[in-house]
Write a protein that holds these residues in place. Sequence first.
Motif, PDB file in Angstrom:
ATOM      1  N   ASP A 101       0.827  -1.208   0.000  1.00 31.10           N
ATOM      2  CA  ASP A 101       0.000   0.000   0.000  1.00 31.10           C
ATOM      3  C   ASP A 101       0.862   1.258   0.000  1.00 31.10           C
ATOM      4  N   TRP A 102       1.913   1.244   0.827  1.00 33.61           N
ATOM      5  CA  TRP A 102       2.801   2.405   0.856  1.00 33.61           C
ATOM      6  C   TRP A 102       3.506   2.586  -0.489  1.00 33.61           C
ATOM      7  N   LYS A 103       3.925   1.485  -1.077  1.00 27.81           N
ATOM      8  CA  LYS A 103       4.604   1.588  -2.372  1.00 27.81           C
ATOM      9  C   LYS A 103       3.652   2.105  -3.443  1.00 27.81           C
ATOM     10  N   ALA A 104       2.408   1.631  -3.426  1.00 30.69           N
ATOM     11  CA  ALA A 104       1.430   2.091  -4.418  1.00 30.69           C
ATOM     12  C   ALA A 104       1.117   3.569  -4.222  1.00 30.69           C
ATOM     13  N   LEU A 105       0.983   4.002  -2.973  1.00 23.71           N
ATOM     14  CA  LEU A 105       0.729   5.419  -2.714  1.00 23.71           C
ATOM     15  C   LEU A 105       1.902   6.263  -3.200  1.00 23.71           C
ATOM     16  N   SER A 106       3.109   5.776  -2.983  1.00 19.54           N
ATOM     17  CA  SER A 106       4.300   6.506  -3.410  1.00 19.54           C
ATOM     18  C   SER A 106       4.324   6.667  -4.924  1.00 19.54           C
ATOM     19  N   VAL A 107       3.989   5.607  -5.642  1.00 15.41           N
ATOM     20  CA  VAL A 107       3.993   5.656  -7.105  1.00 15.41           C
ATOM     21  C   VAL A 107       2.968   6.659  -7.617  1.00 15.41           C
ATOM     22  N   PRO A 112       8.207  11.083  -4.449  1.00 16.48           N
ATOM     23  CA  PRO A 112       8.252   9.772  -3.796  1.00 16.48           C
ATOM     24  C   PRO A 112       7.900   9.879  -2.313  1.00 16.48           C
ATOM     25  N   LEU A 113       7.092   8.931  -1.849  1.00 17.95           N
ATOM     26  CA  LEU A 113       6.718   8.859  -0.447  1.00 17.95           C
ATOM     27  C   LEU A 113       7.373   7.687   0.262  1.00 17.95           C
ATOM     28  N   PHE A 114       7.893   6.740  -0.504  1.00 20.79           N
ATOM     29  CA  PHE A 114       8.573   5.575   0.054  1.00 20.79           C
ATOM     30  C   PHE A 114       9.975   5.498  -0.527  1.00 20.79           C
ATOM     31  N   HIS A 115      10.972   5.364   0.352  1.00 20.45           N
ATOM     32  CA  HIS A 115      12.363   5.234  -0.070  1.00 20.45           C
ATOM     33  C   HIS A 115      12.838   3.822   0.282  1.00 20.45           C
ATOM     34  N   ALA A 175      11.930   3.727   4.232  1.00 22.62           N
ATOM     35  CA  ALA A 175      11.378   4.878   4.949  1.00 22.62           C
ATOM     36  C   ALA A 175      10.136   5.394   4.244  1.00 22.62           C
ATOM     37  N   ILE A 176       9.181   5.845   5.048  1.00 22.22           N
ATOM     38  CA  ILE A 176       7.964   6.500   4.560  1.00 22.22           C
ATOM     39  C   ILE A 176       8.035   7.964   4.961  1.00 22.22           C
ATOM     40  N   MET A 177       7.759   8.864   4.038  1.00 23.24           N
ATOM     41  CA  MET A 177       7.698  10.288   4.352  1.00 23.24           C
ATOM     42  C   MET A 177       6.343  10.544   5.014  1.00 23.24           C
ATOM     43  N   ALA A 178       6.360  10.716   6.331  1.00 24.09           N
ATOM     44  CA  ALA A 178       5.159  10.557   7.152  1.00 24.09           C
ATOM     45  C   ALA A 178       4.087  11.606   6.863  1.00 24.09           C
ATOM     46  N   ARG A 179       4.359  12.846   7.188  1.00 24.42           N
ATOM     47  CA  ARG A 179       3.342  13.886   7.044  1.00 24.42           C
ATOM     48  C   ARG A 179       2.818  13.961   5.619  1.00 24.42           C
ATOM     49  N   MET A 380       2.324   0.382   9.859  1.00 22.46           N
ATOM     50  CA  MET A 380       1.226  -0.565   9.716  1.00 22.46           C
ATOM     51  C   MET A 380      -0.115   0.117   9.502  1.00 22.46           C
ATOM     52  N   GLY A 381      -0.087   1.427   9.193  1.00 16.91           N
ATOM     53  CA  GLY A 381      -1.325   2.166   9.009  1.00 16.91           C
ATOM     54  C   GLY A 381      -2.316   1.516   8.062  1.00 16.91           C
TER      55      GLY A 381
END
Length: 416
Positions: A101-107, A112-115, A175-179, A380-381
């Motif tokens: 989910d984090w990777k899809a949101l980043s794409v 980028p939101l996921f590193h 890493a996830i860019m949180a905010r 784990m959001g």
Amino acid sequence: MANFPLNRRQLIGGMTAGALAPAVLRAHSRGSAGRAVVVGAGVFGVWTAKALMDAGLHVTLMDANGPANARASSAGESRMTRGAYGPDEIYTRMALASLSDWKALSVSAELPLFHAHGVLFFFHEEIDYFRQSLEVHHRLGLPTEELTPEQMAARYPMIDYDGVAVGLFEPEFGAIMARRSVQTLVAQMVLGGLDYRRGKASPLTMPRGPSPLGAVRLDDGSQIEGDIMVYALGPWMPQGFPDILDRKIVTSRQEVFFFAPPAGSDDFSPAKMPGWADFDAGGLHYGFPDLEARGAKICFDNHGPEVDPDTNPRQVTKEGLAEIIAYRDRRFPKLRGAPLLETRVCQYENSSNGDYLIDRHPGYTNVTMVGAGSGHGFKMGPEVGRLAARVALGEDLGEPRFTLATKGTTQARSVI
């Protein structure tokens, strides 16, 4: 991403029509999609709102100060995503279920939101946590490397491995860019039909007998009606439910420091340096590479003093800075004397042992509570949101660790 042997349904279970809460079933029978109100636009609340929208409900999301605002636990620049949890396989599964989910949101985002720089754990000896993490990783088919100090030094020479006995490397995580991640998801959901509002919900006290809550009441006297209600208040959970959560969720302050890498060097870039966690005899330190040129981040994962999220002082202490500088100079020789670029004070909303709260209110039959991220919940959001939506829609998770009944008032965290 590697093909893991467990599919999403095996990891998180399925949501069935039979699990829908009675009020929502009645709404469906009337030809309506049903209405849900989610209070709190941090990482847990936002992903819960998304899961409820995916289930076909009309969702109103509200927050007193805005999504991932500076006072919230979901604020800040970066959060680590990892799979190592020692014997707590449930959290490894949840981190893995959330990763795509984090990777899809980043794409889908503009930036980028996921590193995906990987995460390196190193230990002063082969403690149980190390061995148990490896066992869980192997059982779930996670690609994981066991490394010697010599191998780590050859691969990541910016770290001094003095006193280190063994390492564990997780290449899939990062890493996830949180905010920015939370705010990006809210913006996308608004385009998809989410009703987002700004407002402060009034506290709930126990009703005289089991009954549904007809509306979320706001401090300005207005109210938002709904069939089901979810409260994801982060560090404000005890204030929102003072008669049942007082002392069962306690907020502590944690200090975060960013240091400037040497000019002209890319040794601390995410292309060369992983996220890391140091399980040494002095306690757990962790940090990140120089993400988006904000500086190398170093933190001490102690549970700091208890604070009120509204009055929590946002300045770091001289003692905290001195401890981090001493650690930095010992473990990162190339950062000795590095300028301090930024400091942050973040919050952990801790349950007694580190387990989350995902459970129905004992008095209001259509209210679900989700919180107690305990310093490790952000990654784990997505999965917490799915689980909270299942509870809100009437399903029993069958997982006692997340119930209100298991939350004590004595802080003795066992989940790391």
